[in-house]
Design an enzyme around this catalytic site. Structure first.
Site, PDB file in Angstrom:
ATOM      1  N   ASP A 133       0.960  -1.273   0.040  1.00  0.00           N
ATOM      2  CA  ASP A 133      -0.021  -0.035   0.216  1.00  0.00           C
ATOM      3  C   ASP A 133       0.753   1.354  -0.048  1.00  0.00           C
ATOM      4  O   ASP A 133       2.054   1.218   0.054  1.00  0.00           O
ATOM      5  CB  ASP A 133      -0.999  -0.163   1.258  1.00  0.00           C
ATOM      6  CG  ASP A 133      -2.167   0.812   0.744  1.00  0.00           C
ATOM      7  OD1 ASP A 133      -2.247   1.596  -0.005  1.00  0.00           O
ATOM      8  OD2 ASP A 133      -3.245   0.301   1.431  1.00  0.00           O
ATOM      9  N   ASP A 157     -18.188  -8.781 -13.862  1.00  0.00           N
ATOM     10  CA  ASP A 157     -19.203  -8.532 -14.877  1.00  0.00           C
ATOM     11  C   ASP A 157     -19.880 -10.195 -15.072  1.00  0.00           C
ATOM     12  O   ASP A 157     -21.224 -10.165 -15.603  1.00  0.00           O
ATOM     13  CB  ASP A 157     -18.839  -7.828 -15.947  1.00  0.00           C
ATOM     14  CG  ASP A 157     -18.091  -6.633 -15.572  1.00  0.00           C
ATOM     15  OD1 ASP A 157     -18.566  -5.878 -15.043  1.00  0.00           O
ATOM     16  OD2 ASP A 157     -16.719  -6.857 -16.134  1.00  0.00           O
ATOM     17  N   HIS A 210     -14.149  -3.929 -19.558  1.00  0.00           N
ATOM     18  CA  HIS A 210     -14.926  -3.704 -18.135  1.00  0.00           C
ATOM     19  C   HIS A 210     -15.213  -2.115 -18.019  1.00  0.00           C
ATOM     20  O   HIS A 210     -14.668  -1.515 -17.181  1.00  0.00           O
ATOM     21  CB  HIS A 210     -13.717  -4.120 -16.978  1.00  0.00           C
ATOM     22  CG  HIS A 210     -14.521  -3.893 -15.714  1.00  0.00           C
ATOM     23  ND1 HIS A 210     -15.689  -4.633 -15.295  1.00  0.00           N
ATOM     24  CD2 HIS A 210     -13.988  -3.121 -14.877  1.00  0.00           C
ATOM     25  CE1 HIS A 210     -15.866  -4.222 -13.851  1.00  0.00           C
ATOM     26  NE2 HIS A 210     -14.842  -3.326 -13.540  1.00  0.00           N
TER      27      HIS A 210
END
Length: 309
Positions: A20, A137, A165
Site C-alpha cells: 500500500d 461482470d 470492463h
C-alpha cells in the site's frame, strides 16, 4: 478468502505480500495483525510493506487492486495519466523481481488498459500471463439470469462478457445454458423474452457497478474480491469440463477483435493456461456490440500511449 484457500485450493499454503502507499502503512499493519489473529492454517507468512520491490519479490500471483480513482471534475485523460504512471512503476518492479512465471490480474480501473500498460513495461512477463478482471461482470450476468428464472446460480453457465470492463461491455447469453430436470436448456429459450435479454438485462449488467455505488456510497468490495478469487482459481486449477468463463486477455485477433488489445473473451483453462473458446456463432447484434467495445478499447489505448509521451 486467499488465506482460506478459496483462490488457490484448500491444500495450497500461501504467503501474502500486501502493498500500500505510505499514508496507509498503519492501517495495512492492522490488516496484517488481523490475518495473524485469524490463525489460518494455510497462511505461512504475511509481508505488509510500502516498498514495491519488497512486495513484488518472488511473487507467483499478483492481484493489482491499486489505482487512481476518477474524482469529480476529472477528465478520463487525467485518470489515465495517473494510472499510467502507477502501472508503469509496478510493472517495472514485477518485471525485475517477480517469479519468472508470475500470473498477473489487474482489477483497478480502467482495468483493460491498465493491464495493457503493465504488459508494455514488463516485457519479460509472457503476454498470456497478464489479464484483467471481467469475471465480476460475468458473475453479475449469471446472477441476473438465475434471479430472472428463479434457479440456482450454479445451474447457469456459459454467459460471456465481451470487451471492456466498462459500460460498453457486451454481456452475451446466446451460448448460455441452464441445467434443468430434463437436461441443459438454452437461456434464451427459458427466458423467452428477447426484448429483456437484448435490453434491460444488458443494461443492468453494464451499469451494476454504478448501481452499487449509488446504494452503498462505495464501489463493489465483496463481489469484486470473490470474482478475483474465481478468476485466479479457474486459471490455476482449471475450468470444469464444458464450462467457459470470461477473462480480459491479450487479443490474438480472434472473433475479429483487433490484436494487441486486452479484451474480454470466453475462455477455458487447463494446466495453468487459458485458451479462447473458438468457433462460436456471432449474430449481427452481437457483432455490433463487440465492435463498439473494441472501438472504445482502441481509443483508450491511444489515450494511454499519448500519456506516455
Amino acid at each position: 478468502m486467499i488465506a482460506r484457500g478459496i483462490m488457490l485450493g484448500v491444500d495450497q499454503p500461501v504467503i501474502l505480500h500486501m502493498l500500500d502507499i505510505p499514508p496507509a502503512a498503519e492501517a495495512l499493519n492492522g490488516v496484517k495483525m488481523e490475518l495473524v489473529d485469524a490463525a489460518f492454517p494455510l497462511l505461512k507468512g504475511v509481508v505488509a510493506t510500502t516498498d514495491v520491490v519488497e512486495a513484488c519479490t518472488g511473487v507467483n500471483v499478483a492481484v493489482m487492486v491499486g489505482g487512481f480513482p476518477r474524482k469529480e471534475g476529472m477528465e478520463r485523460k487525467d485518470v489515465m495519466s495517473k494510472n499510467v504512471s502507477i502501472y508503469k512503476a509496478q510493472a517495472s518492479a514485477l518485471e525485475a523481481h517477480a517469479a519468472p512465471n508470475c500470473k498477473v490480474l489487474v482489477v483497478a480501473n480502467p482495468a483493460n488498459t491498465n493491464a495493457l500498460i503493465l504488459k508494455e513495461f514488463a516485457p519479460s512477463i509472457p503476454e498470456k500471463n497478464i489479464t484483467c478482471l471481467t469475471r465480476l461482470d460475468h458473475n453479475r450476468a449469471l446472477g441476473q439470469i438465475s434471479e430472472r428464472l428463479n434457479v440456482q446460480v450454479s445451474d447457469v453457465k456459459n454467459v460471456i462478457i465481451w470487451g471492456n470492463h466498462s459500460s460498453t461491455q457486451y454481456p452475451d447469453v446466446n451460448h448460455a445454458t441452464v441445467k434443468t430436470a430434463s437436461g441443459e436448456k438454452p437461456v434464451r429459450e427459458l427466458v423467452a423474452d428477447d426484448e429483456w435479454l437484448n435490453g434491460e438485462f444488458i443494461k443492468t449488467v453494464q451499469q451494476r457497478g454504478a448501481a452499487i455505488i449509488k446504494a452503498r456510497k462505495l464501489s463493489s468490495a465483496l463481489s469484486a474480491a470473490s470474482s478475483a478469487c474465481d478468476h485466479i482459481r479457474d486459471w490455476v486449477l482449471g475450468t470444469p469440463e464444458g464450462t467457459f468463463v470470461s477473462m480480459g486477455v491479450y487479443s490474438d485477433g480472434s472473433y475479429g477483435v483487433p490484436a494487441g488489445l486486452i479484451y474480454s473473451f470466453p475462455v477455458t483453462c487447463s494446466g495453468g493456461e487459458w485458451k479462447i473458446v473458438q468457433g462460436l456463432p456471432i449474430d449481427e447484434l452481437s457483432r455490433q456490440k463487440m465492435d463498439a467495445t473494441a472501438q472504445e478499447l482502441s481509443e483508450e489505448k491511444t489515450l494511454a500511449y499519448s500519456c506516455l509521451e
